[in-house]
Design a protein around this motif. Structure first.
Motif, short mmCIF file in Angstrom:
data_model
loop_
_atom_site.label_atom_id
_atom_site.label_comp_id
_atom_site.label_asym_id
_atom_site.label_seq_id
_atom_site.Cartn_x
_atom_site.Cartn_y
_atom_site.Cartn_z
N SER A 123 5.38 -1.00 0.10
CA SER A 123 4.38 -0.49 -0.83
C SER A 123 4.74 0.92 -1.25
O SER A 123 5.50 1.64 -0.59
CB SER A 123 3.00 -0.50 -0.19
OG SER A 123 2.93 0.46 0.84
N ALA A 124 4.15 1.36 -2.36
CA ALA A 124 4.48 2.66 -2.93
C ALA A 124 4.23 3.80 -1.96
O ALA A 124 5.00 4.76 -1.89
CB ALA A 124 3.68 2.88 -4.21
N HIS A 153 -0.70 2.39 -6.25
CA HIS A 153 -0.71 1.00 -5.84
C HIS A 153 -1.03 0.06 -7.00
O HIS A 153 -1.74 0.44 -7.93
CB HIS A 153 -1.75 0.78 -4.74
CG HIS A 153 -1.23 1.10 -3.37
ND1 HIS A 153 -2.00 1.00 -2.24
CD2 HIS A 153 0.00 1.51 -2.95
CE1 HIS A 153 -1.27 1.34 -1.18
NE2 HIS A 153 -0.07 1.65 -1.59
N THR A 191 -3.26 -4.12 -3.92
CA THR A 191 -2.35 -3.62 -2.90
C THR A 191 -3.11 -2.79 -1.88
O THR A 191 -3.89 -1.92 -2.25
CB THR A 191 -1.26 -2.74 -3.53
OG1 THR A 191 -0.57 -3.49 -4.52
CG2 THR A 191 -0.26 -2.28 -2.48
N SER A 248 -4.22 4.04 -10.70
CA SER A 248 -2.99 3.38 -11.11
C SER A 248 -3.11 2.70 -12.46
O SER A 248 -4.15 2.12 -12.79
CB SER A 248 -2.60 2.33 -10.06
OG SER A 248 -1.48 1.57 -10.49
N ASP A 275 3.34 -1.91 -7.82
CA ASP A 275 3.38 -0.57 -7.25
C ASP A 275 4.40 0.30 -7.97
O ASP A 275 5.42 -0.19 -8.47
CB ASP A 275 3.76 -0.62 -5.77
CG ASP A 275 2.57 -0.94 -4.88
OD1 ASP A 275 1.61 -1.55 -5.37
OD2 ASP A 275 2.62 -0.59 -3.69
#
Length: 262
Positions: free
Chosen positions: A29-30, A68, A72, A80, A123
């Motif tokens: 994940s980011a 995200h 997520t 986002s 992401d």
């Protein structure tokens, strides 16, 4: 074309300590990938204006922000571009990791994000700031900065996401989706992402200029190299200071909504 003096670099990783990134490096994940990008480099080769000679610029990454995708993690990310799902604008974010999502901010600035997470997750990591370590004159020309560069001007060449995008030469929409893993050519440009060992001098905090609760300590998803002079200054986004005060007091209000990517 020669580079300006290396005025900012202290004790840091030599170029030979870096390696080309692979998709597996960006598959998490980011928020997990973001700090791993610090101290790495984004290397671009872009033709400047009408000049047919490609010019390489190397940017040492000093500040990033994680965003995200829809669904997520445990906490939805209202900051986002992917918060509402796939759109024509954010479609690159939903592709395979390692492509660069290049979007237009405020109708003016081309900003560069590294897509991460598994394909279909949405992401991205915004490259907020960095140090130009090679191709300084080319970056200055793109920024419209006069030579010779003073120390402060050199520091500020890629200090902030709009300046960074301009300095490395990537533009929306022509370079949106460029692959920084294969380094393949896209509309007169190539990009490569290089990574180094994990750092122990990473700081974190709220994202810069993001509105509402997404710009508060509820989302401490901005990461930077501690004490690096090229890191951009913090500023609150619209309603973020008020949302932070409400979070601190435990009194939820109406300010915790509707931010956008910086």
């Amino acid at each position: 074309m020669t580079d300006g003096p290396d005025l900012l670099r202290g004790v840091d990783l030599p170029h030979e300590s870096l390696r080309r990134a692979v998709r597996a490096d960006l598959s998490a994940s980011a928020v997990d990938v973001a700090p791993r990008l610090l101290g790495g480099e984004l290397r671009t080769v872009v033709t400047i204006g009408n000049d047919s000679v490609p010019v390489e610029v190397r940017l040492r990454i000093t500040e990033v922000e994680a965003y995200h995708g829809q669904g997520t993690g445990e906490i939805p990310d209202p900051g986002s571009h992917a918060r509402m799902g796939r759109t024509a604008r954010n479609s690159t974010m939903w592709g395979e990791p390692g492509h660069l999502y290049v979007y237009l901010s405020h109708g003016i600035h081309s900003c560069v994000n590294v897509v991460c997470g598994p394909e279909g997750q949405g992401d991205g990591v915004l490259l907020r700031a960095g140090e130009i370590v090679s191709g300084t004159e080319a970056a200055a020309l793109r920024r419209g900065v006069a030579l010779p560069l003073r120390r402060t001007t050199l520091r500020d060449l890629a200090r902030g996401p709009g300046r960074l995008g301009q300095a490395v030469g990537l533009r929306h929409p022509v370079h949106d989706g460029i692959d920084a893993i294969t380094g393949g050519e896209r509309r007169g440009a190539r990009a490569e992402l290089w990574l180094g060992p994990q750092r122990d001098d990473v700081a974190s905090g709220p994202r810069v200029g993001v509105a509402g609760v997404a710009g508060t300590a509820a989302f401490p998803w901005r990461f930077w190299i501690d004490a690096d002079p090229t890191v951009s200054p913090f500023r609150w986004g619209r309603g973020a200071a008020e949302a932070a005060a409400e979070l601190a007091s435990g009194e939820p209000g109406s300010t915790a909504s509707a931010p956008v990517l910086n």
